[in-house]
Enzyme design. Sequence first.
Site, short mmCIF file in Angstrom:
data_model
loop_
_atom_site.label_atom_id
_atom_site.label_comp_id
_atom_site.label_asym_id
_atom_site.label_seq_id
_atom_site.Cartn_x
_atom_site.Cartn_y
_atom_site.Cartn_z
CD GLU A 42 91.81 16.32 19.08
OE1 GLU A 42 92.96 16.38 18.62
OE2 GLU A 42 91.42 15.40 19.81
N GLY A 76 90.68 11.17 26.39
CA GLY A 76 89.72 10.08 26.46
C GLY A 76 89.32 9.60 25.09
N PRO A 77 88.59 8.51 25.02
CG PRO A 77 87.78 6.40 25.51
CD PRO A 77 88.12 7.69 26.15
CB SER A 78 86.31 9.21 19.41
OG SER A 78 87.58 9.54 18.90
N GLY A 79 84.01 10.43 21.46
CA GLY A 79 82.62 10.31 21.89
C GLY A 79 82.45 10.22 23.38
N GLY A 83 82.73 12.76 25.52
CA GLY A 83 82.10 13.96 26.08
C GLY A 83 83.02 15.16 26.20
CE LYS A 84 88.51 13.85 23.79
NZ LYS A 84 87.72 12.63 23.45
CB THR A 85 83.56 18.10 21.61
OG1 THR A 85 84.78 17.59 21.06
CG2 THR A 85 83.10 19.30 20.80
#
Length: 576
Positions: free
Chosen positions: A501, A370-373, A375-377
């Site tokens: 990452e 998904g895009p940066s920011g 909510g993955k992290t």
Amino acid sequence: MDKRNLSLKPFFSLILSTNIPKAMLIGGLIGSMITTLTGLIIPLLTKNLIDNFSMEMLSVHIIIAISAVFIIQALINGISMYLLAAVGQKIVARLREKMWNKLIRLPVKYFDTTSSGKTVSRVVNDTGVVKDLISDQFPQFISGIISIIGAIIILFILDWKMTLIMFISVPLMIVLMMPLGRRMGKISRKMQDETAAFTGDIQQTLGEIRLMKASNAEQTEKKKGRQGIERLLKLGLREAKVYALIGPLMYLIMMVVIVTIISYGGMRVASQTMTTGELIAFLLYLFQIIMPMTSFAMFFTHLQKAKGATERIIEILDFPLENGQHGLDVDLGHKTLYVKNVSFAYKKEEPVLQDISFKAQPGEMIAFAGPSGSGKTTMFALLERFYEPDSGDIFIGDISIKDISLLSWRSQIGYVSQDSPMMAGTIRENLCYGLEDQSISDEILWKVTKMAYADEFIQSFPDGLDTEVGERGVKLSGGQRQRIAIARAFLRDPKILMMDEATASLDSQSEGIVQQALSRLMEGRTTFVIAHRLSTIVDADQIIFIDQGKITGIGTHHELLETHPLYREFAEQQLT
């Protein structure tokens, strides 16, 4: 806060909570009483010597006896002072240990809102203020109290009229010292806060020294440092002004008392209602009161500083521990992980994850894209239990992870991040970091480093496994740090593997080696992966696409290519 400022109860409660070494305290107090009482006899001996002086009194036996008393008094006084100082040192050591044990068990959200510099200042500087009070000022205060009480009792017996004259100075001292003490308390609290902020700035700048130099920010940091130093200087000068008032005022009051006593006593001696020996004895006892009284002024100013420090220390000790200190010990192997309707926000008005649900079968590779920011992290942080969901829950099998102890949960999770943080120390210490058994054989360590393709570069170092890596591993390259992190994960033999990452910042050669090591590490383990480069996750069993905190697609690479427009757009940009 105001009530706390006016009360010494929090300070004494904090000190008592450290389990004061009673035997040493009692021994020190008894020794102090003996030396003080011995000191109180000397003016009486002086009185008798002056009033009844004769050459026959100066016999060798009397001189030897008096010398022996002085030597024994000095020895007992030394032991007493050491014991009382040792009590102070032990109290502060236990207080620091208590704070440290608390800090390492506080939730991550505490460190999100509190700078590390301020926290370090609380542990080092604020406890240092308490140490100065207890180790340096407290022993003098105790012996001073005993000396004053004994001297006053004897003075009342010698001459109650002159003693009452001396007591006129007490209310005067209280009237002058109370406002100065309160002012010192306010200045001290500001000084401690400013010291904590300055410590934080220094720590941050030195921790990112490469960024500072690369950005040509020396002048910016010079200016910011000067501003912090000037603020500390101003507060230090204000503190010095208070000390400059306290010292001379105490001296002035004491000199007025001494002159008054000498004048009145001289008249009494002239009128033969008092002997010269009694006047000398009275003056000696007066000095035994004056000397502790001057140190009391310093004690109470230090007490005000310690009160301010105590407030900050208690703020840390009162903060609730990270949930999960106790719980079930569960084997995570061969169990399905379920995330059910999980929502989370760092701030209530800004949701980061909304109604997230998915499951991970044992041995599956689950990738987050998904895009940066998006909510993955944050999802990783919830799985690691750095935070707890605002709503919904995470289960392993049919057990909520909230019911599992943090020790059990985290001991079965391996984490390989993009930056692969390391602790200052040796490669060996970093491989074994966090393990209960630190005496792992070299044979096992070389085995896991070989599995992580790290053995060759470690063997090239003269000290091998005992090579120092520097602060945060700065002496190693990014690829070397990654491979040591993978070796550490092999050593822990986790049931669940998490990779954030893991190869994003590596060159192509290092990436190939690290990717091989990661593939070997993932075999037979439930694995969660975050990757911006889709090439690393095309073979994942499930790819969960998160956009603006919501799951917008779940499936394999090929399924999402067909059903998810944004994923297809990502793939076309990266894979063609």
